[in-house]
Design a protein around this motif. Structure first.
Motif, mmCIF file in Angstrom:
data_model
loop_
_atom_site.group_PDB
_atom_site.id
_atom_site.type_symbol
_atom_site.label_atom_id
_atom_site.label_comp_id
_atom_site.label_asym_id
_atom_site.label_seq_id
_atom_site.Cartn_x
_atom_site.Cartn_y
_atom_site.Cartn_z
ATOM 1 N N ASP A 287 99.559 4.508 101.520
ATOM 2 C CA ASP A 287 100.834 4.305 100.811
ATOM 3 C C ASP A 287 101.837 5.450 100.902
ATOM 4 O O ASP A 287 102.965 5.298 100.455
ATOM 5 C CB ASP A 287 100.624 3.977 99.326
ATOM 6 C CG ASP A 287 99.940 2.652 99.100
ATOM 7 O OD1 ASP A 287 99.669 1.949 100.097
ATOM 8 O OD2 ASP A 287 99.659 2.313 97.934
ATOM 9 N N HIS B 70 105.401 -2.434 101.885
ATOM 10 C CA HIS B 70 104.136 -2.820 101.251
ATOM 11 C C HIS B 70 104.225 -4.238 100.694
ATOM 12 O O HIS B 70 104.034 -4.469 99.498
ATOM 13 C CB HIS B 70 103.808 -1.831 100.136
ATOM 14 C CG HIS B 70 102.345 -1.659 99.881
ATOM 15 N ND1 HIS B 70 101.615 -2.530 99.109
ATOM 16 C CD2 HIS B 70 101.468 -0.708 100.303
ATOM 17 C CE1 HIS B 70 100.364 -2.125 99.049
ATOM 18 N NE2 HIS B 70 100.237 -1.015 99.769
ATOM 19 N N ARG C 129 103.355 5.209 94.490
ATOM 20 C CA ARG C 129 104.525 4.412 94.844
ATOM 21 C C ARG C 129 104.304 2.924 94.591
ATOM 22 O O ARG C 129 105.202 2.225 94.121
ATOM 23 C CB ARG C 129 104.872 4.637 96.319
ATOM 24 C CG ARG C 129 106.011 3.766 96.819
ATOM 25 C CD ARG C 129 106.277 3.974 98.294
ATOM 26 N NE ARG C 129 107.239 2.998 98.782
ATOM 27 C CZ ARG C 129 107.593 2.886 100.054
ATOM 28 N NH1 ARG C 129 107.102 3.708 100.956
ATOM 29 N NH2 ARG C 129 108.456 1.962 100.421
ATOM 30 N N MET C 130 103.117 2.429 94.885
ATOM 31 C CA MET C 130 102.824 1.008 94.717
ATOM 32 C C MET C 130 101.778 0.776 93.626
ATOM 33 O O MET C 130 101.105 -0.250 93.617
ATOM 34 C CB MET C 130 102.320 0.419 96.040
ATOM 35 C CG MET C 130 103.259 0.597 97.209
ATOM 36 S SD MET C 130 104.895 -0.122 96.946
ATOM 37 C CE MET C 130 104.477 -1.833 96.634
#
Length: 243
Positions: free
Chosen positions: A55, A109, A204-205
């Motif tokens: 990621d 993503h 981030r995700m």
């Protein structure tokens, strides 16, 4: 009304069937895949453990992992997102400078709920090109977001010269309640020689600040591997590449 509903369901059935067939390989993390497709699952040299991170790059957290790995004397494979490579090139350059391997996690993503083979090809080619242009090295590996390796993504990876590889154990470090202890327990419970570990060097995700759990667990994970007589390193040293 009933007739109309049945007609709608009948009309949507082919679309659902196509989508199901497209995303069917999403179960690639299941143990059966490790048994039947060990190379895809990241099974390699039984005396080695591959350490991988997904990621990034993230200028706020990735450098902390680079520092920790340097202190441990370990190199790893970082699966980066193409849009992050463009936004944070200095982080990627530093990753390579410290001897780590940079691989491709896609351009963004996203979950591929419906087939889009043309988009898959373009996105992976763009991501691989961004890594190659920035680092001067051709990436070797591809790991799809969420482990959803659809037929379109598989074909796109091969077109881009990338080899798909997943993981054998993960730390569940993206969850809100993750702690160094929980990540360590999740990894070491299923880790064997020849395994590939999945961690994340960014939130981030995922849940905010969850990367701290992975970072805190890292020294113990490496220590336990070494105590078991296993070396730890990137996929390039894992013995999964075809001859």
């Amino acid at each position: 009304m009933v007739t109309s509903s049945r007609r709608t369901a009948a009309a949507l059935a082919p679309v659902a069937a196509v989508a199901a067939a497209h995303v069917a390989p999403a179960a690639t993390w299941l143990p059966v895949v490790r048994r039947r497709f060990p190379r895809l699952a990241g099974v390699g040299d039984p005396a080695h453990v591959a350490l991988t991170f997904d990621d990034g790059p993230d200028p706020g957290s990735t450098p902390r992992f680079l520092d920790a790995l340097e202190e441990l004397g370990v190199r790893a494979t970082f699966f980066v997102l193409g849009d992050g490579v463009v936004r944070h090139p200095a982080v990627v350059r530093e990753t390579v400078r410290r001897g780590h391997e940079v691989a491709v996690h896609g351009w963004s993503h996203e979950r591929p709920w419906l087939p889009a083979p043309g988009d898959d090809v373009r996105a992976l080619a763009r991501a691989a090109g961004a890594v190659r242009e920035l680092t001067g090295r051709c990436p070797r590996w591809y790991r799809p977001p969420y482990g959803i390796l659809t037929s379109g993504r598989w074909a796109a990876a091969r077109t881009a010269g990338l080899r798909p590889v997943l993981w054998t154990v993960w730390g569940r470090d993206w969850t809100p309640g993750a702690t160094p202890a929980s990540v360590r327990a999740a990894v070491t419970a299923g880790l064997r020689g020849g395994g590939t570990v999945l961690l994340h060097d960014t939130d981030r995700m995922a849940a905010p600040e969850c990367w701290r759990a992975a970072l805190g667990a890292l020294p113990d994970i490496v220590r336990r591997c070494r105590e078991a007589g296993l070396s730890v390193g990137p996929l390039a040293e894992h013995g999964t590449a075809p001859p």
